[in-house]
Motif scaffolding. Sequence first.
Motif, PDB file in Angstrom:
ATOM      1  N   LEU A 159       0.857  -1.185   0.000  1.00 25.90           N
ATOM      2  CA  LEU A 159       0.000   0.000   0.000  1.00 25.90           C
ATOM      3  C   LEU A 159       0.888   1.228   0.000  1.00 25.90           C
ATOM      4  CD1 LEU A 159      -2.879   1.197   0.183  1.00 25.90           C
ATOM      5  CD2 LEU A 159      -2.611   1.147   2.676  1.00 25.90           C
ATOM      6  N   ASP A 160       0.707   2.077  -0.989  1.00 25.74           N
ATOM      7  CA  ASP A 160       1.519   3.293  -1.131  1.00 25.74           C
ATOM      8  C   ASP A 160       3.011   2.983  -1.073  1.00 25.74           C
ATOM      9  OD1 ASP A 160      -0.845   4.799  -1.270  1.00 25.74           O
ATOM     10  OD2 ASP A 160      -0.918   5.054   0.909  1.00 25.74           O
ATOM     11  N   GLY A 161       3.407   1.881  -1.697  1.00 28.70           N
ATOM     12  CA  GLY A 161       4.813   1.503  -1.772  1.00 28.70           C
ATOM     13  C   GLY A 161       5.353   0.774  -0.559  1.00 28.70           C
ATOM     14  N   ALA A 162       4.567   0.660   0.503  1.00 27.54           N
ATOM     15  CA  ALA A 162       5.028  -0.014   1.719  1.00 27.54           C
ATOM     16  C   ALA A 162       4.501  -1.450   1.754  1.00 27.54           C
ATOM     17  CB  ALA A 162       4.553   0.740   2.962  1.00 27.54           C
ATOM     18  N   PRO A 163       5.391  -2.428   2.007  1.00 24.62           N
ATOM     19  CA  PRO A 163       4.940  -3.822   2.069  1.00 24.62           C
ATOM     20  C   PRO A 163       4.382  -4.163   3.448  1.00 24.62           C
ATOM     21  CG  PRO A 163       7.309  -3.742   2.344  1.00 24.62           C
ATOM     22  CD  PRO A 163       6.842  -2.317   2.123  1.00 24.62           C
ATOM     23  N   TYR A 164       3.421  -5.065   3.465  1.00 22.61           N
ATOM     24  CA  TYR A 164       2.815  -5.573   4.693  1.00 22.61           C
ATOM     25  C   TYR A 164       2.757  -7.096   4.584  1.00 22.61           C
ATOM     26  CZ  TYR A 164       1.145  -0.813   5.477  1.00 22.61           C
ATOM     27  OH  TYR A 164       1.070   0.548   5.679  1.00 22.61           O
ATOM     28  N   GLY A 165       2.871  -7.778   5.731  1.00 22.34           N
ATOM     29  CA  GLY A 165       2.775  -9.227   5.699  1.00 22.34           C
ATOM     30  C   GLY A 165       2.546  -9.815   7.074  1.00 22.34           C
ATOM     31  N   ILE A 166       1.894 -10.971   7.094  1.00 20.59           N
ATOM     32  CA  ILE A 166       1.552 -11.627   8.354  1.00 20.59           C
ATOM     33  C   ILE A 166       1.480 -13.149   8.136  1.00 20.59           C
ATOM     34  CG2 ILE A 166      -0.937 -11.400   7.973  1.00 20.59           C
ATOM     35  CD1 ILE A 166      -1.198 -10.885  11.023  1.00 20.59           C
ATOM     36  N   THR A 167       1.901 -13.901   9.131  1.00 20.49           N
ATOM     37  CA  THR A 167       1.803 -15.356   9.103  1.00 20.49           C
ATOM     38  C   THR A 167       0.379 -15.773   9.437  1.00 20.49           C
ATOM     39  OG1 THR A 167       4.104 -15.596   9.776  1.00 20.49           O
ATOM     40  CG2 THR A 167       2.677 -17.503  10.123  1.00 20.49           C
ATOM     41  N   VAL A 168      -0.133 -16.739   8.657  1.00 21.88           N
ATOM     42  CA  VAL A 168      -1.512 -17.200   8.807  1.00 21.88           C
ATOM     43  C   VAL A 168      -1.553 -18.710   8.613  1.00 21.88           C
ATOM     44  CG1 VAL A 168      -3.806 -17.076   7.721  1.00 21.88           C
ATOM     45  CG2 VAL A 168      -2.426 -15.014   7.902  1.00 21.88           C
ATOM     46  N   ASN A 169      -2.431 -19.392   9.352  1.00 29.23           N
ATOM     47  CA  ASN A 169      -2.654 -20.810   9.054  1.00 29.23           C
ATOM     48  C   ASN A 169      -4.109 -21.079   8.688  1.00 29.23           C
ATOM     49  OD1 ASN A 169      -3.822 -20.728  11.591  1.00 29.23           O
ATOM     50  ND2 ASN A 169      -2.899 -22.617  12.294  1.00 29.23           N
ATOM     51  N   ALA A 170      -4.927 -20.028   8.630  1.00 23.55           N
ATOM     52  CA  ALA A 170      -6.327 -20.173   8.200  1.00 23.55           C
ATOM     53  C   ALA A 170      -6.407 -19.795   6.727  1.00 23.55           C
ATOM     54  CB  ALA A 170      -7.243 -19.293   9.042  1.00 23.55           C
ATOM     55  N   PHE A 171      -6.136 -20.784   5.865  1.00 20.78           N
ATOM     56  CA  PHE A 171      -6.106 -20.592   4.417  1.00 20.78           C
ATOM     57  C   PHE A 171      -6.623 -21.861   3.761  1.00 20.78           C
ATOM     58  CE2 PHE A 171      -3.675 -21.760   0.584  1.00 20.78           C
ATOM     59  CZ  PHE A 171      -4.152 -20.805  -0.283  1.00 20.78           C
ATOM     60  N   THR A 172      -7.425 -21.692   2.711  1.00 14.33           N
ATOM     61  CA  THR A 172      -7.909 -22.848   1.962  1.00 14.33           C
ATOM     62  C   THR A 172      -8.328 -22.421   0.564  1.00 14.33           C
ATOM     63  OG1 THR A 172      -9.387 -24.774   2.066  1.00 14.33           O
ATOM     64  CG2 THR A 172     -10.325 -22.654   2.706  1.00 14.33           C
ATOM     65  N   SER A 173      -8.405 -23.400  -0.330  1.00 17.22           N
ATOM     66  CA  SER A 173      -8.994 -23.132  -1.634  1.00 17.22           C
ATOM     67  C   SER A 173     -10.496 -23.002  -1.423  1.00 17.22           C
ATOM     68  CB  SER A 173      -8.680 -24.266  -2.613  1.00 17.22           C
ATOM     69  OG  SER A 173      -9.183 -25.487  -2.124  1.00 17.22           O
ATOM     70  N   LEU A 174     -11.157 -22.245  -2.280  1.00 14.27           N
ATOM     71  CA  LEU A 174     -12.594 -22.031  -2.124  1.00 14.27           C
ATOM     72  C   LEU A 174     -13.366 -22.543  -3.337  1.00 14.27           C
ATOM     73  CD1 LEU A 174     -14.803 -20.837  -0.297  1.00 14.27           C
ATOM     74  CD2 LEU A 174     -14.419 -18.638  -1.415  1.00 14.27           C
ATOM     75  N   THR A 175     -13.028 -22.048  -4.531  1.00 16.57           N
ATOM     76  CA  THR A 175     -13.708 -22.504  -5.743  1.00 16.57           C
ATOM     77  C   THR A 175     -12.690 -22.660  -6.869  1.00 16.57           C
ATOM     78  OG1 THR A 175     -14.207 -20.246  -6.492  1.00 16.57           O
ATOM     79  CG2 THR A 175     -15.887 -21.352  -5.155  1.00 16.57           C
ATOM     80  N   LEU A 176     -13.023 -23.543  -7.806  1.00 16.19           N
ATOM     81  CA  LEU A 176     -12.184 -23.729  -8.991  1.00 16.19           C
ATOM     82  C   LEU A 176     -12.593 -22.805 -10.124  1.00 16.19           C
ATOM     83  CD1 LEU A 176     -11.866 -27.621  -9.138  1.00 16.19           C
ATOM     84  CD2 LEU A 176     -10.118 -25.958  -8.470  1.00 16.19           C
ATOM     85  N   GLU A 177     -13.896 -22.542 -10.247  1.00 14.55           N
ATOM     86  CA  GLU A 177     -14.427 -21.716 -11.330  1.00 14.55           C
ATOM     87  C   GLU A 177     -15.291 -20.608 -10.738  1.00 14.55           C
ATOM     88  OE1 GLU A 177     -14.220 -22.156 -14.809  1.00 14.55           O
ATOM     89  OE2 GLU A 177     -12.862 -23.855 -14.668  1.00 14.55           O
ATOM     90  N   PRO A 178     -14.830 -19.409 -10.576  1.00 19.50           N
ATOM     91  CA  PRO A 178     -13.475 -18.948 -10.848  1.00 19.50           C
ATOM     92  C   PRO A 178     -12.524 -19.416  -9.740  1.00 19.50           C
ATOM     93  CG  PRO A 178     -14.721 -17.172  -9.847  1.00 19.50           C
ATOM     94  CD  PRO A 178     -15.672 -18.328 -10.029  1.00 19.50           C
ATOM     95  N   PRO A 179     -11.221 -19.411 -10.009  1.00 19.22           N
ATOM     96  CA  PRO A 179     -10.282 -19.829  -8.964  1.00 19.22           C
ATOM     97  C   PRO A 179     -10.266 -18.811  -7.820  1.00 19.22           C
ATOM     98  CG  PRO A 179      -9.100 -19.047 -10.902  1.00 19.22           C
ATOM     99  CD  PRO A 179     -10.560 -19.062 -11.247  1.00 19.22           C
ATOM    100  N   GLN A 180     -10.637 -19.277  -6.622  1.00 23.21           N
ATOM    101  CA  GLN A 180     -10.680 -18.400  -5.451  1.00 23.21           C
ATOM    102  C   GLN A 180     -10.098 -19.119  -4.241  1.00 23.21           C
ATOM    103  OE1 GLN A 180     -14.911 -17.421  -5.199  1.00 23.21           O
ATOM    104  NE2 GLN A 180     -14.487 -15.437  -6.130  1.00 23.21           N
TER     105      GLN A 180
END
Length: 169
Positions: free
Chosen positions: A40-61
């Motif tokens: 955002l405005d040239g500044a990077p942001y990041g965070i560790t997460v373990n709540a992640f999953t695929s959601l749909t194939l069409e469209p890929p989400q």
Amino acid sequence: MTRTTTRVSSLEPTPMPDPDAFRQACAQFPTGVVVVTTVLDGAPYGITVNAFTSLTLEPPQVLVCLAATSRTWTAIEQSGVFAVNVLAADQASTARLFATKDPDKFGCVDHVPGAVGAPLLTGTAARFECQLAGTLRNNSHWMLIGRVVSLESDPTREPLLFLRGRLAG
């Protein structure tokens, strides 16, 4: 065999599980470990997460959950883009780094800007670049739906896992 589903519209209040017991039960389920990034405005942001999953194939989400108090969430909300970096087994130190509030996280890891501008960490097992497609607030967290616009994966790299409160390669 016929399967029936019964919905109860008014449930009696039941006692909530003990938070420690809930955490212990959830710890029995292994999850992958990702670092969610944005810019955002040239500044990077990041965070560790373990709540992640695929959601749909069409469209890929994909679906990822971030704390409502996260600075990364605030930046994603404003930028409308994010990347999900699936950490490899040898990236436990990266997971620990992005779990901190260290202001120089990106100075400690190799990364390149992705197609949507979000930092892509090098050496990962996979990377997804996303446009923010939807959000839902639930108590202390936001659920983010990302429409995948670009991805890479390296099947030769084993993923980093989180199990029983520990990182495991």
